[in-house]
Design a protein around this motif. Structure first.
Motif, PDB file in Angstrom:
ATOM      1  N   PRO A  87      60.029  23.147 -29.553  1.00  0.00           N
ATOM      2  CA  PRO A  87      59.463  22.461 -28.389  1.00  0.00           C
ATOM      3  C   PRO A  87      57.959  22.667 -28.236  1.00  0.00           C
ATOM      4  O   PRO A  87      57.211  21.710 -28.020  1.00  0.00           O
ATOM      5  N   GLN A  88      57.492  23.907 -28.360  1.00  0.00           N
ATOM      6  CA  GLN A  88      56.056  24.173 -28.238  1.00  0.00           C
ATOM      7  C   GLN A  88      55.280  23.499 -29.359  1.00  0.00           C
ATOM      8  O   GLN A  88      54.203  22.939 -29.132  1.00  0.00           O
ATOM      9  N   THR A  89      55.818  23.559 -30.563  1.00  0.00           N
ATOM     10  CA  THR A  89      55.122  22.988 -31.705  1.00  0.00           C
ATOM     11  C   THR A  89      55.018  21.472 -31.580  1.00  0.00           C
ATOM     12  O   THR A  89      53.945  20.893 -31.808  1.00  0.00           O
ATOM     13  N   SER A  90      56.107  20.811 -31.216  1.00  0.00           N
ATOM     14  CA  SER A  90      56.072  19.360 -31.057  1.00  0.00           C
ATOM     15  C   SER A  90      55.083  18.947 -29.972  1.00  0.00           C
ATOM     16  O   SER A  90      54.352  17.959 -30.125  1.00  0.00           O
ATOM     17  N   GLU A  91      55.063  19.686 -28.876  1.00  0.00           N
ATOM     18  CA  GLU A  91      54.118  19.380 -27.798  1.00  0.00           C
ATOM     19  C   GLU A  91      52.683  19.489 -28.292  1.00  0.00           C
ATOM     20  O   GLU A  91      51.828  18.639 -27.984  1.00  0.00           O
ATOM     21  N   ALA A  92      52.398  20.536 -29.068  1.00  0.00           N
ATOM     22  CA  ALA A  92      51.046  20.715 -29.603  1.00  0.00           C
ATOM     23  C   ALA A  92      50.702  19.632 -30.622  1.00  0.00           C
ATOM     24  O   ALA A  92      49.568  19.146 -30.673  1.00  0.00           O
ATOM     25  N   PHE A  93      51.676  19.244 -31.447  1.00  0.00           N
ATOM     26  CA  PHE A  93      51.450  18.147 -32.392  1.00  0.00           C
ATOM     27  C   PHE A  93      51.069  16.867 -31.644  1.00  0.00           C
ATOM     28  O   PHE A  93      50.123  16.171 -32.005  1.00  0.00           O
ATOM     29  N   ARG A  94      51.824  16.550 -30.618  1.00  0.00           N
ATOM     30  CA  ARG A  94      51.578  15.316 -29.874  1.00  0.00           C
ATOM     31  C   ARG A  94      50.216  15.334 -29.178  1.00  0.00           C
ATOM     32  O   ARG A  94      49.601  14.275 -28.984  1.00  0.00           O
ATOM     33  N   ALA A  95      49.751  16.522 -28.808  1.00  0.00           N
ATOM     34  CA  ALA A  95      48.451  16.652 -28.152  1.00  0.00           C
ATOM     35  C   ALA A  95      47.309  16.761 -29.152  1.00  0.00           C
ATOM     36  O   ALA A  95      46.162  16.961 -28.758  1.00  0.00           O
ATOM     37  N   ASP A  96      47.624  16.618 -30.439  1.00  0.00           N
ATOM     38  CA  ASP A  96      46.627  16.749 -31.504  1.00  0.00           C
ATOM     39  C   ASP A  96      45.940  18.114 -31.437  1.00  0.00           C
ATOM     40  O   ASP A  96      44.743  18.248 -31.684  1.00  0.00           O
ATOM     41  N   ALA A  97      46.738  19.147 -31.089  1.00  0.00           N
ATOM     42  CA  ALA A  97      46.192  20.495 -30.925  1.00  0.00           C
ATOM     43  C   ALA A  97      46.733  21.460 -31.958  1.00  0.00           C
ATOM     44  O   ALA A  97      46.562  22.673 -31.826  1.00  0.00           O
ATOM     45  N   LEU A  98      47.391  20.956 -33.014  1.00  0.00           N
ATOM     46  CA  LEU A  98      47.994  21.816 -34.016  1.00  0.00           C
ATOM     47  C   LEU A  98      48.121  21.061 -35.330  1.00  0.00           C
ATOM     48  O   LEU A  98      48.409  19.872 -35.341  1.00  0.00           O
ATOM     49  N   ASP A  99      47.872  21.772 -36.437  1.00  0.00           N
ATOM     50  CA  ASP A  99      48.016  21.180 -37.762  1.00  0.00           C
ATOM     51  C   ASP A  99      49.261  21.665 -38.494  1.00  0.00           C
ATOM     52  O   ASP A  99      49.899  20.893 -39.221  1.00  0.00           O
ATOM     53  N   VAL A 100      49.614  22.941 -38.332  1.00  0.00           N
ATOM     54  CA  VAL A 100      50.734  23.530 -39.068  1.00  0.00           C
ATOM     55  C   VAL A 100      51.603  24.325 -38.107  1.00  0.00           C
ATOM     56  O   VAL A 100      51.090  25.121 -37.309  1.00  0.00           O
ATOM     57  N   GLY A 101      52.913  24.124 -38.170  1.00  0.00           N
ATOM     58  CA  GLY A 101      53.846  24.883 -37.345  1.00  0.00           C
ATOM     59  C   GLY A 101      54.895  25.557 -38.205  1.00  0.00           C
ATOM     60  O   GLY A 101      55.192  25.116 -39.322  1.00  0.00           O
ATOM     61  N   ALA A 102      55.474  26.648 -37.696  1.00  0.00           N
ATOM     62  CA  ALA A 102      56.497  27.415 -38.414  1.00  0.00           C
ATOM     63  C   ALA A 102      57.776  27.404 -37.594  1.00  0.00           C
ATOM     64  O   ALA A 102      57.788  27.867 -36.448  1.00  0.00           O
ATOM     65  N   VAL A 103      58.856  26.872 -38.180  1.00  0.00           N
ATOM     66  CA  VAL A 103      60.115  26.719 -37.449  1.00  0.00           C
ATOM     67  C   VAL A 103      61.302  26.870 -38.403  1.00  0.00           C
ATOM     68  O   VAL A 103      61.130  27.104 -39.594  1.00  0.00           O
ATOM     69  N   ALA A 104      62.505  26.693 -37.845  1.00  0.00           N
ATOM     70  CA  ALA A 104      63.720  26.653 -38.669  1.00  0.00           C
ATOM     71  C   ALA A 104      63.997  25.191 -39.042  1.00  0.00           C
ATOM     72  O   ALA A 104      63.079  24.381 -39.092  1.00  0.00           O
ATOM     73  N   GLU A 105      65.251  24.823 -39.265  1.00  0.00           N
ATOM     74  CA  GLU A 105      65.539  23.505 -39.821  1.00  0.00           C
ATOM     75  C   GLU A 105      65.687  22.392 -38.790  1.00  0.00           C
ATOM     76  O   GLU A 105      65.613  21.208 -39.136  1.00  0.00           O
ATOM     77  N   ILE A 106      65.886  22.724 -37.511  1.00  0.00           N
ATOM     78  CA  ILE A 106      66.190  21.688 -36.526  1.00  0.00           C
ATOM     79  C   ILE A 106      64.959  20.936 -36.018  1.00  0.00           C
ATOM     80  O   ILE A 106      64.989  19.703 -35.904  1.00  0.00           O
ATOM     81  N   PRO A 107      63.844  21.595 -35.685  1.00  0.00           N
ATOM     82  CA  PRO A 107      62.702  20.860 -35.123  1.00  0.00           C
ATOM     83  C   PRO A 107      62.192  19.689 -35.952  1.00  0.00           C
ATOM     84  O   PRO A 107      61.861  18.641 -35.370  1.00  0.00           O
ATOM     85  N   PRO A 108      62.115  19.779 -37.288  1.00  0.00           N
ATOM     86  CA  PRO A 108      61.668  18.588 -38.020  1.00  0.00           C
ATOM     87  C   PRO A 108      62.594  17.395 -37.855  1.00  0.00           C
ATOM     88  O   PRO A 108      62.145  16.248 -37.860  1.00  0.00           O
ATOM     89  N   ILE A 109      63.890  17.667 -37.699  1.00  0.00           N
ATOM     90  CA  ILE A 109      64.848  16.580 -37.488  1.00  0.00           C
ATOM     91  C   ILE A 109      64.587  15.909 -36.147  1.00  0.00           C
ATOM     92  O   ILE A 109      64.435  14.691 -36.045  1.00  0.00           O
ATOM     93  N   HIS A 110      64.523  16.712 -35.096  1.00  0.00           N
ATOM     94  CA  HIS A 110      64.343  16.163 -33.752  1.00  0.00           C
ATOM     95  C   HIS A 110      62.967  15.526 -33.573  1.00  0.00           C
ATOM     96  O   HIS A 110      62.827  14.559 -32.814  1.00  0.00           O
ATOM     97  N   ALA A 111      61.958  16.042 -34.260  1.00  0.00           N
ATOM     98  CA  ALA A 111      60.634  15.425 -34.179  1.00  0.00           C
ATOM     99  C   ALA A 111      60.697  13.981 -34.661  1.00  0.00           C
ATOM    100  O   ALA A 111      60.187  13.060 -34.001  1.00  0.00           O
TER     101      ALA A 111
END
Length: 354
Positions: A87-111
């Motif tokens: 959730p935090q990583t996706s929010e930062a991606f959408r705000a153009d405030a992050l280039d690289v995030g570290a997560v498990a397997e679910i966030p890329p699917i939901h993104a």
């Protein structure tokens, strides 16, 4: 009689203004103010141009690089973001405030399901993952669950969109059960929410991970609290980025350099457990040395494969389960991965973990 000569039509002030406006709009529409764009199938650039910067949300790797002495060796500027999780990583991606995030397997699917195209650029697992699980199933005091078949009729903590939620669905399928055979209680899997929910009998079963496994049984074991193994792989760890970021040749090259450092950091952690326990678990996370030792032993040895085919096949199984249960459209797991980065991590550690 000769034909009349063809002359350009006169261009008045209105026509000229329209031409200028179109030119300005075209310039604005060009990516990165006219910068070159890297095609998705183009080779990754070998060098990182001066002035390149990445914003990275990967706190544990930051500490590992500090402890190993590699944090100041990048050929590009790094801004570290103190955030983690989907959730935090996706929010930062959408705000153009992050280039690289570290997560498990679910966030890329939901993104991707929520209109945020992303790609996985690094993957790490655990050798002997069934002996070194990320999660165990916590059982509330007084609840009789000794096998997965005993989950029938139980209240199970469930966190949609997070690794623990997907694990619950996989466990039910593995046990030959469906959501209709249990009661799923939606709870966020943050902090000590799940151990507290178990102890108060708000739920009968919950996937708990990390130091919570040890602390839960230590605190509530005398009341009958237990844990059982779920018997499934739950070890994926990924770096992922927005697809748009990979169109920038400079950032694509910098990401490649970071993936290599990320892999070396993982090996360093495994090979320097005492320094990692003291520098990360004790000083950075505020845990005891005993807790740190428990977590090091629980994690085991990292596996950074040079071939992602098996990982992609496992990821597809997860996608299929989630799509069926959530009603989201199926995705092709391979489309979530940028295969140009496939061997970068393994090559950075000499191909020693395949």
């Amino acid at each position: 009689m000769s034909a009349p000569s063809q002359r350009p039509a006169a261009r008045g002030p209105a026509a000229l203004a329209a031409t200028v406006l179109i030119a300005l709009l075209t310039a604005c529409a060009a990516p990165e103010s006219g910068k070159a764009t890297l095609a998705a199938d183009a080779p990754l650039p070998a060098t990182v141009p001066a002035g390149t910067k990445l914003i990275i949300g990967d706190p544990p790797t930051k500490v590992a690089l500090q402890l190993s002495g590699e944090i100041d060796t990048f050929s590009f500027d790094v801004e570290w973001a103190n955030l983690s999780g989907g959730p935090q990583t996706s929010e930062a991606f959408r705000a153009d405030a992050l280039d690289v995030g570290a997560v498990a397997e679910i966030p890329p699917i939901h993104a991707n399901w929520t209109g945020l195209p992303v790609k996985i650029v690094a993957s790490r697992f655990r050798k002997d993952p069934l002996t070194h699980p990320t999660y165990e199933l916590g059982i509330a005091p007084g609840v009789n669950v000794r096998t997965l078949a005993d989950l029938r009729g139980k209240k199970i903590a469930y966190s949609p969109g997070q690794a623990q939620g997907a694990l619950v669905l996989k466990v039910l399928k593995h046990a030959g059960l469906t959501k209709n055979d249990v009661t799923l209680v939606e709870l966020p899997s943050t902090g000590d929410v799940y151990p507290s929910a178990l102890a108060s009998r708000q739920v009968d079963v919950a996937p708990i991970g990390g130091v919570n496994i040890k602390r839960y049984t230590a605190r509530f074991g005398r009341d009958g609290a237990t844990t059982i193994a779920h018997g499934l792989r739950d070890d994926p760890g990924h770096l992922y980025v927005r697809t748009a970021t990979l169109r920038d040749p400079a950032k694509a090259a910098a990401i490649r350099e970071y993936v290599a450092a990320w892999a070396r950091a993982a090996r360093w952690v495994y090979e320097h457990p005492k320094e990692w326990i003291e520098g990360y678990y004790v000083k950075d996370q505020g845990l005891t040395a005993a807790d740190g030792q428990y977590l090091v032993e629980l994690a085991g040895e990292p596996d950074i494969p040079a071939d992602w085919s098996q990982a992609i096949a496992r990821h597809q199984e997860t996608i299929d389960i989630l799509a069926t249960e959530t009603g989201n459209p199926p995705l092709k797991a391979q489309d979530l991965y940028d295969l140009r980065y496939q061997a970068v991590g393994a090559e950075a550690i000499g191909g020693g973990a395949r």
